[in-house]
Design a protein around this motif. Structure first.
Motif, PDB file in Angstrom:
ATOM      1  N   SER A 148    -124.237 -65.144 123.493  1.00  0.00           N
ATOM      2  CA  SER A 148    -125.462 -65.909 123.705  1.00  0.00           C
ATOM      3  C   SER A 148    -126.317 -65.235 124.764  1.00  0.00           C
ATOM      4  O   SER A 148    -125.910 -64.278 125.409  1.00  0.00           O
ATOM      5  CB  SER A 148    -125.127 -67.338 124.151  1.00  0.00           C
ATOM      6  N   LEU A 149    -127.535 -65.761 124.922  1.00  0.00           N
ATOM      7  CA  LEU A 149    -128.466 -65.247 125.920  1.00  0.00           C
ATOM      8  C   LEU A 149    -128.486 -66.099 127.177  1.00  0.00           C
ATOM      9  O   LEU A 149    -129.325 -65.900 128.047  1.00  0.00           O
ATOM     10  CB  LEU A 149    -129.877 -65.191 125.321  1.00  0.00           C
ATOM     11  N   SER A 150    -127.544 -67.045 127.286  1.00  0.00           N
ATOM     12  CA  SER A 150    -127.605 -68.026 128.371  1.00  0.00           C
ATOM     13  C   SER A 150    -127.412 -67.395 129.745  1.00  0.00           C
ATOM     14  O   SER A 150    -127.945 -67.892 130.732  1.00  0.00           O
ATOM     15  CB  SER A 150    -126.544 -69.114 128.149  1.00  0.00           C
ATOM     16  N   ALA A 151    -126.641 -66.318 129.834  1.00  0.00           N
ATOM     17  CA  ALA A 151    -126.358 -65.722 131.141  1.00  0.00           C
ATOM     18  C   ALA A 151    -127.334 -64.623 131.511  1.00  0.00           C
ATOM     19  O   ALA A 151    -127.237 -64.043 132.586  1.00  0.00           O
ATOM     20  CB  ALA A 151    -124.929 -65.168 131.169  1.00  0.00           C
ATOM     21  N   ILE A 152    -128.283 -64.327 130.625  1.00  0.00           N
ATOM     22  CA  ILE A 152    -129.228 -63.243 130.867  1.00  0.00           C
ATOM     23  C   ILE A 152    -130.473 -63.797 131.549  1.00  0.00           C
ATOM     24  O   ILE A 152    -130.930 -64.889 131.244  1.00  0.00           O
ATOM     25  CB  ILE A 152    -129.588 -62.548 129.542  1.00  0.00           C
ATOM     26  N   GLU A 153    -131.020 -63.011 132.462  1.00  0.00           N
ATOM     27  CA  GLU A 153    -132.226 -63.426 133.179  1.00  0.00           C
ATOM     28  C   GLU A 153    -133.113 -62.219 133.420  1.00  0.00           C
ATOM     29  O   GLU A 153    -132.656 -61.070 133.364  1.00  0.00           O
ATOM     30  CB  GLU A 153    -131.862 -64.086 134.504  1.00  0.00           C
ATOM     31  N   PRO A 154    -134.417 -62.443 133.673  1.00  0.00           N
ATOM     32  CA  PRO A 154    -135.302 -61.315 133.973  1.00  0.00           C
ATOM     33  C   PRO A 154    -134.848 -60.591 135.240  1.00  0.00           C
ATOM     34  O   PRO A 154    -134.500 -61.221 136.242  1.00  0.00           O
ATOM     35  CB  PRO A 154    -136.670 -61.987 134.175  1.00  0.00           C
ATOM     36  N   ILE A 155    -134.821 -59.282 135.180  1.00  0.00           N
ATOM     37  CA  ILE A 155    -134.396 -58.482 136.331  1.00  0.00           C
ATOM     38  C   ILE A 155    -135.475 -58.529 137.403  1.00  0.00           C
ATOM     39  O   ILE A 155    -136.634 -58.190 137.149  1.00  0.00           O
ATOM     40  CB  ILE A 155    -134.106 -57.037 135.901  1.00  0.00           C
ATOM     41  N   ASN A 156    -135.083 -58.958 138.595  1.00  0.00           N
ATOM     42  CA  ASN A 156    -136.022 -59.089 139.703  1.00  0.00           C
ATOM     43  C   ASN A 156    -135.337 -58.622 140.984  1.00  0.00           C
ATOM     44  O   ASN A 156    -134.237 -59.066 141.316  1.00  0.00           O
ATOM     45  CB  ASN A 156    -136.481 -60.545 139.852  1.00  0.00           C
ATOM     46  N   ILE A 157    -135.981 -57.710 141.697  1.00  0.00           N
ATOM     47  CA  ILE A 157    -135.387 -57.155 142.921  1.00  0.00           C
ATOM     48  C   ILE A 157    -136.131 -57.603 144.166  1.00  0.00           C
ATOM     49  O   ILE A 157    -135.880 -57.072 145.257  1.00  0.00           O
ATOM     50  CB  ILE A 157    -135.344 -55.620 142.871  1.00  0.00           C
ATOM     51  N   SER A 158    -137.027 -58.574 144.031  1.00  0.00           N
ATOM     52  CA  SER A 158    -137.809 -59.000 145.193  1.00  0.00           C
ATOM     53  C   SER A 158    -136.937 -59.641 146.264  1.00  0.00           C
ATOM     54  O   SER A 158    -137.284 -59.640 147.437  1.00  0.00           O
ATOM     55  CB  SER A 158    -138.908 -59.977 144.764  1.00  0.00           C
ATOM     56  N   GLY A 159    -135.802 -60.216 145.871  1.00  0.00           N
ATOM     57  CA  GLY A 159    -134.931 -60.863 146.841  1.00  0.00           C
ATOM     58  C   GLY A 159    -133.903 -59.950 147.472  1.00  0.00           C
ATOM     59  O   GLY A 159    -133.039 -60.399 148.224  1.00  0.00           O
ATOM     60  N   VAL A 160    -133.961 -58.651 147.170  1.00  0.00           N
ATOM     61  CA  VAL A 160    -132.997 -57.699 147.721  1.00  0.00           C
ATOM     62  C   VAL A 160    -133.486 -57.264 149.092  1.00  0.00           C
ATOM     63  O   VAL A 160    -134.467 -56.522 149.216  1.00  0.00           O
ATOM     64  CB  VAL A 160    -132.832 -56.481 146.804  1.00  0.00           C
ATOM     65  N   GLY A 161    -132.834 -57.759 150.127  1.00  0.00           N
ATOM     66  CA  GLY A 161    -133.220 -57.406 151.488  1.00  0.00           C
ATOM     67  C   GLY A 161    -132.344 -56.307 152.059  1.00  0.00           C
ATOM     68  O   GLY A 161    -131.573 -55.653 151.355  1.00  0.00           O
TER      69      GLY A 161
END
Length: 437
Positions: A148-161
């Motif tokens: 399924s696609l339930s565990a997939i999310e848009p890749i976002n690195i803005s929260g990588v500190g």
């Protein structure tokens, strides 16, 4: 009347070759489009029922468009590490918006891997499609569901500190001089005497550790020989005010006894120095209590030569800023930090189909599923029939210009020939009309 069916056949020939010309034009126009899959036209004869053996009803031709999605284009090197290409089967899972697919986001599939980081931290390709991935937990595990696609999310690195790691393991590789005379006092040795300066150690070494905030702190280790092959060891903070109550104890952290064998190797390490001890940093530092595991049994020796430190080891790193993204094995998107550390953020999955040529084209050079394509299978790269993801590369279109120009010539000739059918049928009809005159 057969002449009229010939006219219609000629018209169908013009229509079919016009469609073929449009397809060829699309292919040539997209020869430099990343991930573009060429289309072709197959002609199928239209057969009319024949009501008589002495006359013939022409049927004409029907153009059938097909896509060569399964035919891979060549991989071309790129200067951007976020440019991705697939070597083998599979498609990147993308969405036209940054909504999570499990929350109603629409899903598309593409081979166009010209991804960049947008202003909000999302990985978006040149066509504006958001790349999807499995998030990686802090322990390195991946939350994935291949069905399924339930565990997939848009890749976002803005929260990588910035990444910082507190030191947990330290070790000293050093030699203690066996010719050193035993300490006999006065005063008699008591635990903490080296830390508070009452007794000067025969040998002292220090190393740098990092607290929970990533700040560097110094811990010293004093060695005092009190008997044959016997050394007293103390660990203490410098300055002593760095730990709670350190001003009263000299910064003492742990004590113990280091016993050597007759061949100069370590026999035993006893006391708190031989086990994990806790460093209670002073409230002024803002750091949390920290457990340290000191290894003195691996690299310590006692030989008849001068004191010396071969090396000191300590894990932990100071804070580091994000300096780049790299794609590692099995499609892991890894963040690299200025302190030399790296951390996996996402694993990029690939979708495969039993009949990829049955996919329907959609916006931005992407595709969507159809009944002909069948359902998708989601796997990690290099698994389950999915291909390998290559970083710093792009897949070129699979258009062959030589073949397209050849098809262009044959299509032009076929169109001209179909027009001759109409001209000839028109002349024959004109002759028929002349009979009345």
């Amino acid at each position: 009347m057969s002449i009229y069916t010939a006219l219609r056949a000629g018209v169908s020939g013009l229509t079919a070759n016009s469609s073929a010309l449009a397809v060829i034009s699309d292919n040539i126009a997209n020869v430099n489009t990343v991930g573009y899959k060429r289309s072709g036209v197959d002609f199928s004869a239209l057969v009319n029922a024949q009501n008589s053996n002495t006359t013939y009803n022409a049927g004409g031709v029907l153009p059938l468009t097909r896509q060569q999605i399964s035919l891979q284009g060549s991989l071309e090197q790129s200067r951007s590490t976020t440019d991705l290409a697939i070597s083998g089967d599979g498609f990147f899972i993308v969405s036209p918006n940054n909504q999570q697919l499990s929350n109603g986001g629409s899903v598309l599939f593409t081979r166009a891997g010209s991804f960049t980081i947008d202003a909000d931290g999302y990985m978006v390709n040149a066509q504006g499609l958001f790349l999807q991935g499995w998030p990686v937990n802090s322990d390195g595990s991946v939350v994935s569901s291949p069905t399924s696609l339930s565990a997939i999310e848009p890749i976002n690195i803005s929260g990588v500190g910035g990444l910082a790691e507190a030191t947990a393991n330290v070790g000293i590789n050093a030699n203690l001089n066996s010719d050193q005379a035993n300490y006999a006092g006065p005063p008699a040795y008591a635990a903490g005497d080296m830390a508070d300066g009452t007794i000067s150690p025969h040998f002292e070494s220090s190393l740098e550790v990092f607290d929970s905030l990533g700040a560097p702190r110094t811990i010293a280790f004093g060695f005092l020989k009190t008997g044959p092959n016997t050394w007293q060891v103390e660990a203490y903070a410098r300055p002593n005010t760095n730990i709670t109550g350190g001003a009263l104890t000299g910064g003492l952290l742990a004590t113990g006894t280091l016993q050597f064998n007759a061949d100069g190797t370590v026999q035993s390490v006893s006391g708190t120095i031989g086990s994990t001890f806790t460093v209670n940093w002073a409230a002024s530092t803002g750091a949390a209590p920290q457990d340290l595991d000191l290894d003195l049994s691996t690299g310590m020796t006692q030989f008849a030569k001068s004191f010396g430190v071969t090396s000191v080891t300590a894990d932990g790193v100071p804070p580091g800023d994000l300096v780049g993204l790299v794609l590692e094995g099995d499609g892991y998107l890894t963040a690299q930090f200025s302190n030399g550390r790296a951390r996996a953020l996402y694993q990029i999955p690939l979708a495969t189909f039993l009949n990829p040529n049955g996919l329907a084209p959609d916006q931005g050079g992407a595709f969507r599923t159809t009944l002909e394509s069948g359902l998708y299978n989601i796997n990690a790269a290099n698994a389950g029939g999915a291909g390998r993801i290559v970083s710093g590369a792009l897949e070129a279109s699979n258009v062959d210009l030589a073949a397209e120009f050849t098809n262009l010539i044959t299509t032009q000739r076929a169109y001209s020939a179909a027009s001759r059918i109409i001209t000839t049928a028109d002349q024959m009809l004109e002759e028929l009309l002349m009979i009345k005159r």
